[in-house]
Write a protein that holds these residues in place. Structure first.
Motif, PDB file in Angstrom:
ATOM      1  N   ALA A  32     -38.986  -3.158  -8.800  1.00 35.79           N
ATOM      2  CA  ALA A  32     -37.658  -3.685  -8.850  1.00 35.79           C
ATOM      3  C   ALA A  32     -36.750  -3.348  -7.766  1.00 35.79           C
ATOM      4  O   ALA A  32     -35.782  -3.976  -7.495  1.00 35.79           O
ATOM      5  N   GLY A  33     -37.354  -2.683  -6.736  1.00 35.12           N
ATOM      6  CA  GLY A  33     -36.660  -2.441  -5.583  1.00 35.12           C
ATOM      7  C   GLY A  33     -35.564  -1.249  -5.517  1.00 35.12           C
ATOM      8  O   GLY A  33     -34.398  -1.591  -4.908  1.00 35.12           O
ATOM      9  N   PHE A  34     -35.335  -0.401  -6.357  1.00 34.01           N
ATOM     10  CA  PHE A  34     -34.332   0.433  -6.306  1.00 34.01           C
ATOM     11  C   PHE A  34     -34.311   1.499  -4.931  1.00 34.01           C
ATOM     12  O   PHE A  34     -35.427   1.708  -4.624  1.00 34.01           O
ATOM     13  N   GLN A  35     -33.025   1.895  -4.703  1.00 27.35           N
ATOM     14  CA  GLN A  35     -33.001   2.487  -3.400  1.00 27.35           C
ATOM     15  C   GLN A  35     -32.946   4.047  -3.723  1.00 27.35           C
ATOM     16  O   GLN A  35     -32.794   4.432  -5.003  1.00 27.35           O
ATOM     17  N   GLU A  36     -33.189   4.924  -2.647  1.00 22.13           N
ATOM     18  CA  GLU A  36     -33.239   6.472  -2.970  1.00 22.13           C
ATOM     19  C   GLU A  36     -32.123   6.944  -3.569  1.00 22.13           C
ATOM     20  O   GLU A  36     -30.823   6.571  -3.382  1.00 22.13           O
ATOM     21  N   GLY A  37     -32.344   7.638  -4.802  1.00 25.95           N
ATOM     22  CA  GLY A  37     -30.822   8.216  -5.573  1.00 25.95           C
ATOM     23  C   GLY A  37     -30.004   7.258  -6.356  1.00 25.95           C
ATOM     24  O   GLY A  37     -29.275   7.846  -6.977  1.00 25.95           O
ATOM     25  N   GLU A  38     -30.811   6.014  -6.421  1.00 22.81           N
ATOM     26  CA  GLU A  38     -30.004   5.303  -7.416  1.00 22.81           C
ATOM     27  C   GLU A  38     -30.320   5.585  -8.969  1.00 22.81           C
ATOM     28  O   GLU A  38     -31.262   6.482  -9.340  1.00 22.81           O
ATOM     29  N   GLU A  39     -29.633   5.453  -9.899  1.00 20.20           N
ATOM     30  CA  GLU A  39     -29.641   5.522 -11.293  1.00 20.20           C
ATOM     31  C   GLU A  39     -30.455   4.476 -11.944  1.00 20.20           C
ATOM     32  O   GLU A  39     -30.011   3.202 -11.822  1.00 20.20           O
ATOM     33  N   VAL A  40     -31.467   4.947 -12.742  1.00 20.47           N
ATOM     34  CA  VAL A  40     -32.177   3.943 -13.655  1.00 20.47           C
ATOM     35  C   VAL A  40     -31.767   4.103 -14.984  1.00 20.47           C
ATOM     36  O   VAL A  40     -31.971   4.960 -15.407  1.00 20.47           O
ATOM     37  N   SER A  41     -31.156   3.107 -15.589  1.00 15.90           N
ATOM     38  CA  SER A  41     -30.651   2.960 -16.965  1.00 15.90           C
ATOM     39  C   SER A  41     -30.717   1.431 -17.284  1.00 15.90           C
ATOM     40  O   SER A  41     -31.291   0.821 -16.849  1.00 15.90           O
ATOM     41  N   LEU A  42     -30.317   1.456 -18.773  1.00 13.04           N
ATOM     42  CA  LEU A  42     -30.453  -0.045 -19.249  1.00 13.04           C
ATOM     43  C   LEU A  42     -29.473  -1.003 -18.363  1.00 13.04           C
ATOM     44  O   LEU A  42     -30.235  -2.016 -18.149  1.00 13.04           O
ATOM     45  N   GLU A  43     -28.446  -0.612 -17.966  1.00 11.39           N
ATOM     46  CA  GLU A  43     -27.564  -1.898 -17.213  1.00 11.39           C
ATOM     47  C   GLU A  43     -28.193  -2.081 -15.949  1.00 11.39           C
ATOM     48  O   GLU A  43     -28.165  -3.100 -15.600  1.00 11.39           O
ATOM     49  N   PRO A  44     -28.553  -0.981 -14.902  1.00 12.83           N
ATOM     50  CA  PRO A  44     -29.200  -1.338 -13.634  1.00 12.83           C
ATOM     51  C   PRO A  44     -30.283  -2.216 -13.908  1.00 12.83           C
ATOM     52  O   PRO A  44     -30.516  -3.327 -13.156  1.00 12.83           O
ATOM     53  N   LEU A  45     -31.076  -1.828 -15.036  1.00  7.59           N
ATOM     54  CA  LEU A  45     -32.378  -2.779 -15.215  1.00  7.59           C
ATOM     55  C   LEU A  45     -32.089  -4.418 -15.518  1.00  7.59           C
ATOM     56  O   LEU A  45     -32.755  -5.100 -15.082  1.00  7.59           O
ATOM     57  N   LYS A  46     -31.111  -4.476 -16.175  1.00  6.97           N
ATOM     58  CA  LYS A  46     -30.468  -5.747 -16.680  1.00  6.97           C
ATOM     59  C   LYS A  46     -30.060  -6.543 -15.406  1.00  6.97           C
ATOM     60  O   LYS A  46     -30.481  -7.731 -15.092  1.00  6.97           O
ATOM     61  N   GLN A  47     -29.351  -5.659 -14.450  1.00  7.59           N
ATOM     62  CA  GLN A  47     -28.805  -6.131 -13.221  1.00  7.59           C
ATOM     63  C   GLN A  47     -29.824  -6.882 -12.278  1.00  7.59           C
ATOM     64  O   GLN A  47     -29.809  -7.928 -11.472  1.00  7.59           O
ATOM     65  N   LYS A  48     -30.924  -5.960 -12.333  1.00  6.00           N
ATOM     66  CA  LYS A  48     -31.986  -6.400 -11.436  1.00  6.00           C
ATOM     67  C   LYS A  48     -33.021  -7.415 -11.966  1.00  6.00           C
ATOM     68  O   LYS A  48     -33.941  -7.990 -11.305  1.00  6.00           O
ATOM     69  N   GLY A  49     -32.621  -7.615 -13.247  1.00  7.59           N
ATOM     70  CA  GLY A  49     -33.525  -8.715 -13.839  1.00  7.59           C
ATOM     71  C   GLY A  49     -34.753  -8.333 -14.335  1.00  7.59           C
ATOM     72  O   GLY A  49     -35.812  -9.095 -14.627  1.00  7.59           O
ATOM     73  N   LEU A  50     -34.911  -7.237 -14.330  1.00  5.19           N
ATOM     74  CA  LEU A  50     -36.263  -6.560 -14.984  1.00  5.19           C
ATOM     75  C   LEU A  50     -36.398  -6.605 -16.385  1.00  5.19           C
ATOM     76  O   LEU A  50     -37.669  -6.939 -16.945  1.00  5.19           O
ATOM     77  N   ILE A  51     -35.314  -6.304 -16.943  1.00  8.35           N
ATOM     78  CA  ILE A  51     -35.445  -6.576 -18.650  1.00  8.35           C
ATOM     79  C   ILE A  51     -34.170  -7.853 -18.867  1.00  8.35           C
ATOM     80  O   ILE A  51     -33.351  -7.751 -18.227  1.00  8.35           O
ATOM     81  N   ASN A  52     -34.665  -8.655 -19.991  1.00  6.48           N
ATOM     82  CA  ASN A  52     -33.577  -9.541 -20.461  1.00  6.48           C
ATOM     83  C   ASN A  52     -33.272  -9.505 -21.800  1.00  6.48           C
ATOM     84  O   ASN A  52     -33.698 -10.504 -22.550  1.00  6.48           O
ATOM     85  N   PRO A  53     -32.905  -8.237 -22.392  1.00  3.76           N
ATOM     86  CA  PRO A  53     -32.903  -8.240 -23.770  1.00  3.76           C
ATOM     87  C   PRO A  53     -31.921  -9.473 -24.383  1.00  3.76           C
ATOM     88  O   PRO A  53     -30.761  -9.613 -23.763  1.00  3.76           O
ATOM     89  N   SER A  54     -32.394 -10.056 -25.455  1.00  2.00           N
ATOM     90  CA  SER A  54     -31.509 -10.846 -26.246  1.00  2.00           C
ATOM     91  C   SER A  54     -31.656 -10.680 -27.684  1.00  2.00           C
ATOM     92  O   SER A  54     -32.505 -10.181 -28.214  1.00  2.00           O
ATOM     93  N   GLY A  55     -30.466 -11.398 -28.496  1.00  2.00           N
ATOM     94  CA  GLY A  55     -30.693 -11.021 -30.006  1.00  2.00           C
ATOM     95  C   GLY A  55     -30.455  -9.652 -30.413  1.00  2.00           C
ATOM     96  O   GLY A  55     -29.741  -8.915 -29.875  1.00  2.00           O
ATOM     97  N   ARG A  56     -31.815  -9.105 -31.213  1.00  2.00           N
ATOM     98  CA  ARG A  56     -31.511  -7.752 -31.858  1.00  2.00           C
ATOM     99  C   ARG A  56     -31.835  -6.702 -30.599  1.00  2.00           C
ATOM    100  O   ARG A  56     -31.498  -5.771 -30.488  1.00  2.00           O
ATOM    101  N   GLU A  57     -32.544  -7.074 -29.459  1.00  2.00           N
ATOM    102  CA  GLU A  57     -32.895  -6.249 -28.541  1.00  2.00           C
ATOM    103  C   GLU A  57     -31.882  -5.772 -27.575  1.00  2.00           C
ATOM    104  O   GLU A  57     -31.980  -4.750 -26.891  1.00  2.00           O
ATOM    105  N   ARG A  58     -30.672  -6.425 -27.797  1.00  2.00           N
ATOM    106  CA  ARG A  58     -29.336  -6.165 -26.808  1.00  2.00           C
ATOM    107  C   ARG A  58     -28.772  -4.630 -27.305  1.00  2.00           C
ATOM    108  O   ARG A  58     -28.539  -3.994 -26.569  1.00  2.00           O
ATOM    109  N   ARG A  59     -29.348  -4.182 -28.565  1.00  2.00           N
ATOM    110  CA  ARG A  59     -28.416  -3.033 -28.982  1.00  2.00           C
ATOM    111  C   ARG A  59     -29.632  -2.009 -28.835  1.00  2.00           C
ATOM    112  O   ARG A  59     -29.440  -0.952 -29.210  1.00  2.00           O
ATOM    113  N   LEU A  60     -31.015  -2.146 -28.419  1.00  3.91           N
ATOM    114  CA  LEU A  60     -31.972  -1.244 -28.393  1.00  3.91           C
ATOM    115  C   LEU A  60     -31.683  -0.328 -27.114  1.00  3.91           C
ATOM    116  O   LEU A  60     -31.561  -0.851 -25.998  1.00  3.91           O
ATOM    117  N   PRO A  61     -32.096   1.071 -27.467  1.00  4.85           N
ATOM    118  CA  PRO A  61     -32.118   1.807 -26.210  1.00  4.85           C
ATOM    119  C   PRO A  61     -33.403   1.720 -25.333  1.00  4.85           C
ATOM    120  O   PRO A  61     -34.228   1.262 -25.715  1.00  4.85           O
TER     121      PRO A  61
END
Length: 118
Positions: A19-48
């Motif tokens: 995904a191309g994260f830089q040194e020291g960045e935080e990896v959580s649900l929101e940054p993964l969505k922004q990078k396009g790595l995950i695209n949860p929709s429907g029921r998956e939007r609320r999953l951890p």
């Protein structure tokens, strides 16, 4: 009926690396969505998020997820990465049951103290 439904949004370490994260960045649900790595929709939007252990990471990142696969946790710790396990939602319990659970916890605490004193 819900036995076959997913409980987490799974992401492998190799996918995080790609995904191309830089040194020291935080990896959580929101940054993964922004990078396009995950695209949860429907029921998956609320999953951890759950980090799986397939692959390796080369840049130091801070991972925040609800769950880590044991292999992923070991790989992150061995490489010196920091990881945070996010707390889950508390399960709702009927007030009468909660009262009984509190009584039982108090009873066993007293019982444990009595056994240590004798």
């Amino acid at each position: 009926m819900s036995a076959g439904l997913p409980k987490y949004v799974p992401v492998n370490l190799k996918d995080i690396e790609e995904a191309g994260f830089q040194e020291g960045e935080e990896v959580s649900l929101e940054p993964l969505k922004q990078k396009g790595l995950i695209n949860p929709s429907g029921r998956e939007r609320r999953l951890p998020l759950k980090i799986l252990g397939d692959g390796e990471l080369s840049v130091k990142l801070h991972c925040k997820a609800r769950a880590f696969l044991l292999a992923a946790k070991e790989k992150l710790e061995a490489a010196g990465f920091s990881s945070t396990v996010l707390p889950g939602r508390k399960k709702w319990v009927k007030p009468s049951v909660a009262k009984n659970l509190a009584r039982a916890e108090e009873y066993f605490l007293q019982r444990k103290e009595q056994l240590h004193l004798t």
